[in-house]
Design an enzyme around this catalytic site. Structure first.
Site: not given
Length: 406
Positions: A299, A344
């Protein structure tokens, strides 16, 4: 979804006195009065004999049974709350500035091309996962996580394949990280007109696999049994079609030099296996190394590509701003969705980021979960991520840029 009943005492008062929460009674009724068989005679003769008879009496069976039952209940409840359950807990991990250092090591190093000073921060974001293969979580931890808006509880099978070992998970994450880094570098170099040529490389080797000690992570495949292929997938198919249990002759490029190796094989699920993970790599005149110990997954591709572009171009791409983000990076420059976007966002803000680049396909998970003070910008391609970063740098705001609500 998981709840624990409160510990209940037996119906009615205890036969010989009050019980503590998880133990036996003290042999007296409330208030300290003797339970039975004695009385305070105020010095009347015979008191001593009565006291001796009281102290020497046998325990009341009902009280003993009640105490043992409660002790068993408490023990079972405690054991149940500590027993492992098949869930994982996602929580915010660290946000790491790719332009800086991690664990006292420079993350991004480039040779073979002129580099330029940078400023600000381009922060990749991570998710910490508890309960993966080789690790467990308890019902108590799951219940606490349900009431924490920064954490997410998921069934383990939705995150990790069944029967996957800890080493296989680590190897899979390392392979995904390697592919992410290679694709990110290729996209940045292509944007700058620097040629890249795809290859197939060994991303990792199982410690107990047939290829252990023969192949190494980073080996680039030149040929297998004298045959070359155009992609990683085609090399995987070639290996799977060869006889299992026999050695396979390979030519690999290691540290810039070609060498021949003979690799043992085994049969797994009807196919020939070496115990390696292959990843897509690239040959390029620019040597780019990304060093991130103990961090895996694909990611960070978007932030890797921006960081490489920043170092290879004059000027400071961020304009001194702290910009975090996430998203996979495909070879064609497409930014792909990822997991754990809410965690996140929290991790980025906690590390001081003011802006966040989010994959467009994650927008439905972002809305309503943006930490105060964080501006989230929607991106679908490397070009859009680059434009967003340059815009934030020039105007010191995300005004006019697309968001997950627009």
């Amino acid at each position: 979804m998981i709840s624990q009943p409160a510990a209940n005492t037996p119906d009615g008062p205890a036969a010989d006195g009050p019980l503590d929460d998880c133990g036996l009674g003290d042999g007296t009724r409330p208030g300290g009065a003797p339970s039975r068989g004695t009385r305070d005679d105020g010095g009347v003769p015979g008191r001593g004999a009565a006291l001796r008879r009281a102290l020497g009496r046998r325990p009341n069976p009902r009280a003993l049974a009640s105490g043992i039952s409660l002790l068993v209940i408490c023990t079972l409840l405690t054991a149940g709350m500590l027993a492992p359950v098949p869930y994982v807990i996602e929580q915010p991990g660290p946000a790491i500035d790719v332009l800086g250092e991690h664990e006292d090591q420079q993350i991004l190093t480039i040779s073979g091309h002129e580099t330029y000073p940078t400023s600000g921060a381009l922060m990749m974001t991570t998710v910490s996962v508890d309960g993966g293969p080789g690790y467990t979580v308890t019902p108590a931890e799951v219940v606490l996580a349900w009431f924490d808006p920064t954490r997410t509880v998921l069934p383990r099978e939705l995150v990790f394949p069944a029967q996957q070992t800890r080493q296989e998970t680590s190897l899979q994450n390392a392979s995904a990280m390697t592919t992410s880094q290679e694709d990110a570098v290729a996209v940045a170099l292509t944007e700058l007109g620097i040629p890249v040529t795809p290859n197939a490389m060994v991303a990792g080797v199982l410690d107990d696999g047939p290829a252990a000690g023969v192949l190494k992570a980073g080996d680039v495949i030149v040929s297998i049994e004298g045959q070359t292929r155009a992609s990683t997938e085609e090399y995987q198919q070639l290996i799977g079609s060869l006889p299992a249990g026999e050695r396979i002759d390979m030519v690999v490029r290691r540290d810039g030099a070609e060498q021949s190796v003979s690799v043992p094989t085994e049969e797994v699920d009807g196919r020939t296996r070496m115990g390696i993970v292959l990843a897509r790599g690239y040959d390029t005149p620019v040597d780019v190394t990304i060093s991130l110990a103990d961090v895996g997954g694909p990611s960070a591709g978007t932030m890797f590509s921006l960081a490489v572009y920043d170092e290879l171009t004059p000027g400071e791409l961020t304009g001194g701003q702290k910009i975090a983000g996430t998203g996979t990076m495909d070879p064609d420059g497409t930014v792909g969705p990822i997991g754990g976007i809410r965690q996140k966002l929290v991790g980025a803000r906690e590390e001081g980021a003011d802006y966040f680049l989010a994959p467009a396909d994650n927008c439905d998970q972002v809305a309503g979960h943006v930490p105060e003070g964080l501006s989230v910008v929607k991106v679908s391609t490397f070009d859009e991520a680059l434009h967003a970063t340059e815009t934030i740098a020039s105007q010191k705001s995300a005004d006019g840029l697309p968001t997950c609500s627009s």
